[in-house]
Design an enzyme around this catalytic site. Structure first.
Site, PDB file in Angstrom:
ATOM      1  N   SER A  63       0.825  -1.209   0.000  1.00  0.00           N
ATOM      2  CA  SER A  63       0.000   0.000   0.000  1.00  0.00           C
ATOM      3  C   SER A  63       0.860   1.259   0.000  1.00  0.00           C
ATOM      4  O   SER A  63       2.020   1.255   0.406  1.00  0.00           O
ATOM      5  CB  SER A  63      -0.923   0.020   1.220  1.00  0.00           C
ATOM      6  OG  SER A  63      -1.711  -1.145   1.252  1.00  0.00           O
TER       7      SER A  63
HETATM    8  N1  SAH Z   1      -0.052  -5.401   4.325  1.00  0.00           N
HETATM    9  C1  SAH Z   1       0.565  -5.625   3.036  1.00  0.00           C
HETATM   10  C2  SAH Z   1      -0.402  -5.317   1.906  1.00  0.00           C
HETATM   11  C3  SAH Z   1      -0.626  -6.551   1.128  1.00  0.00           C
HETATM   12  S1  SAH Z   1      -1.906  -6.513  -0.112  1.00  0.00           S
HETATM   13  C4  SAH Z   1       1.862  -4.883   2.892  1.00  0.00           C
HETATM   14  O1  SAH Z   1       2.230  -4.126   3.807  1.00  0.00           O
HETATM   15  O2  SAH Z   1       2.552  -5.091   1.898  1.00  0.00           O
HETATM   16  C5  SAH Z   1      -3.085  -7.607   0.634  1.00  0.00           C
HETATM   17  C6  SAH Z   1      -2.620  -9.017   0.879  1.00  0.00           C
HETATM   18  O3  SAH Z   1      -3.734  -9.726   1.422  1.00  0.00           O
HETATM   19  C7  SAH Z   1      -2.200  -9.792  -0.368  1.00  0.00           C
HETATM   20  O4  SAH Z   1      -0.896 -10.252  -0.207  1.00  0.00           O
HETATM   21  C8  SAH Z   1      -3.212 -10.948  -0.417  1.00  0.00           C
HETATM   22  O5  SAH Z   1      -2.660 -12.165  -0.890  1.00  0.00           O
HETATM   23  C9  SAH Z   1      -3.636 -11.064   1.021  1.00  0.00           C
HETATM   24  N2  SAH Z   1      -4.907 -11.732   1.264  1.00  0.00           N
HETATM   25  C10 SAH Z   1      -6.072 -11.628   0.596  1.00  0.00           C
HETATM   26  N3  SAH Z   1      -7.023 -12.395   1.158  1.00  0.00           N
HETATM   27  C11 SAH Z   1      -6.448 -12.998   2.250  1.00  0.00           C
HETATM   28  C12 SAH Z   1      -6.915 -13.914   3.251  1.00  0.00           C
HETATM   29  N4  SAH Z   1      -8.171 -14.381   3.283  1.00  0.00           N
HETATM   30  N5  SAH Z   1      -6.034 -14.317   4.200  1.00  0.00           N
HETATM   31  C13 SAH Z   1      -4.759 -13.875   4.201  1.00  0.00           C
HETATM   32  N6  SAH Z   1      -4.263 -13.014   3.290  1.00  0.00           N
HETATM   33  C14 SAH Z   1      -5.093 -12.579   2.314  1.00  0.00           C
END
Ligand code: SAH
Length: 216
Positions: A63
């Site tokens: 993000s």
């Molecule tokens: N917090 C992260 C942002 C990642 S984007 C950062 O600082 O980089 C959101 C992430 O959520 C993705 O990697 C995606 O694979 C994950 N995601 C989506 N659905 C999910 C679920 N049900 N359980 C765990 N992770 C999930």
């Protein structure tokens, strides 16, 4: 070329966070310290401190710094807190939180992302981050309740399991809405009551899984 990362971070904190009204000193200090460039692909090194989200592979993103900071402030982290993060992704948000709370539990559904993040936590000596691969839409029952839960993917609605795993007085920060755009919601638990406010409009990758958009 070696970039001056501390300077890039200082500029990011001043122009993207402080000037936009984020003033929590502990939170800003964490953003000054955590090397965001380590959480992005080396090919995007020059963009690591830019004012936007960046691709991290597998169709996912790290993000925008402002959004990470806004969500961190909304979580109102305290030193003794145990916090659950759903969606480890690059690991950057977890690394920020690791400087602010006692323990960070973080779940990622895409194994290679989780592995990369785990390696980084080790290299950066972030010993209070516990991670695992799995469906975080149903939370992580083993360590519940949490004083804070932060979801970094967009949910169709607030996952009931996450509400149930919130400690009394705990805060849940979750983007909820359609696949295309969401509202960043902040829910505070007061006994069996949940107070809810809307922070801002936002756009996140979808939260998949049992209490997300389903597994596709
Ligand atoms: N917090 C992260 C942002 C990642 S984007 C950062 O600082 O980089 C959101 C992430 O959520 C993705 O990697 C995606 O694979 C994950 N995601 C989506 N659905 C999910 C679920 N049900 N359980 C765990 N992770 C999930």
């Amino acid at each position: 070329m070696t970039r001056d990362y501390p300077q890039a971070r200082a500029r990011m904190v001043e122009t993207q966070l402080r000037r936009r009204g984020l003033r929590d000193a502990r939170v800003l200090e964490a953003f000054l310290r955590v090397p965001r460039h380590r959480f992005v692909d080396p090919a995007l090194d020059g963009e690591a401190y830019a004012d936007r989200a960046l691709p991290i592979g597998f169709g996912q993103t790290i993000s925008q710094p402002y959004m990470v900071a806004l969500m961190t402030c909304a979580l109102a982290p305290e030193r003794h807190d145990r916090v659950l993060e759903v969606g480890t992704g690059s690991g950057y948000q977890a690394a920020i939180l690791s400087r602010l709370v006692h323990t960070v539990f973080t779940i990622e559904r895409i194994a290679p992302l989780a592995e990369r993040a785990r390696a980084l936590f080790r290299e950066l000596d972030l010993t209070n981050v516990i991670e695992r691969v799995g469906d975080g839409s149903i939370g992580w029952i083993s360590y519940a309740p949490y004083q804070g839960i932060i979801v970094t993917a967009g949910a169709p609605e607030i996952p009931p399991s996450l509400l149930a795993q919130l400690a009394d007085g705990g805060r849940l920060v979750v983007p909820a809405g359609s696949r295309a755009n969401q509202s960043l919601l902040v829910v505070t638990r007061r006994g069996e009551h949940y107070e809810r406010r809307e922070e801002t409009a936002c756009v996140f990758v979808p939260l998949l899984g049992k209490e997300g958009w389903g597994d596709d």
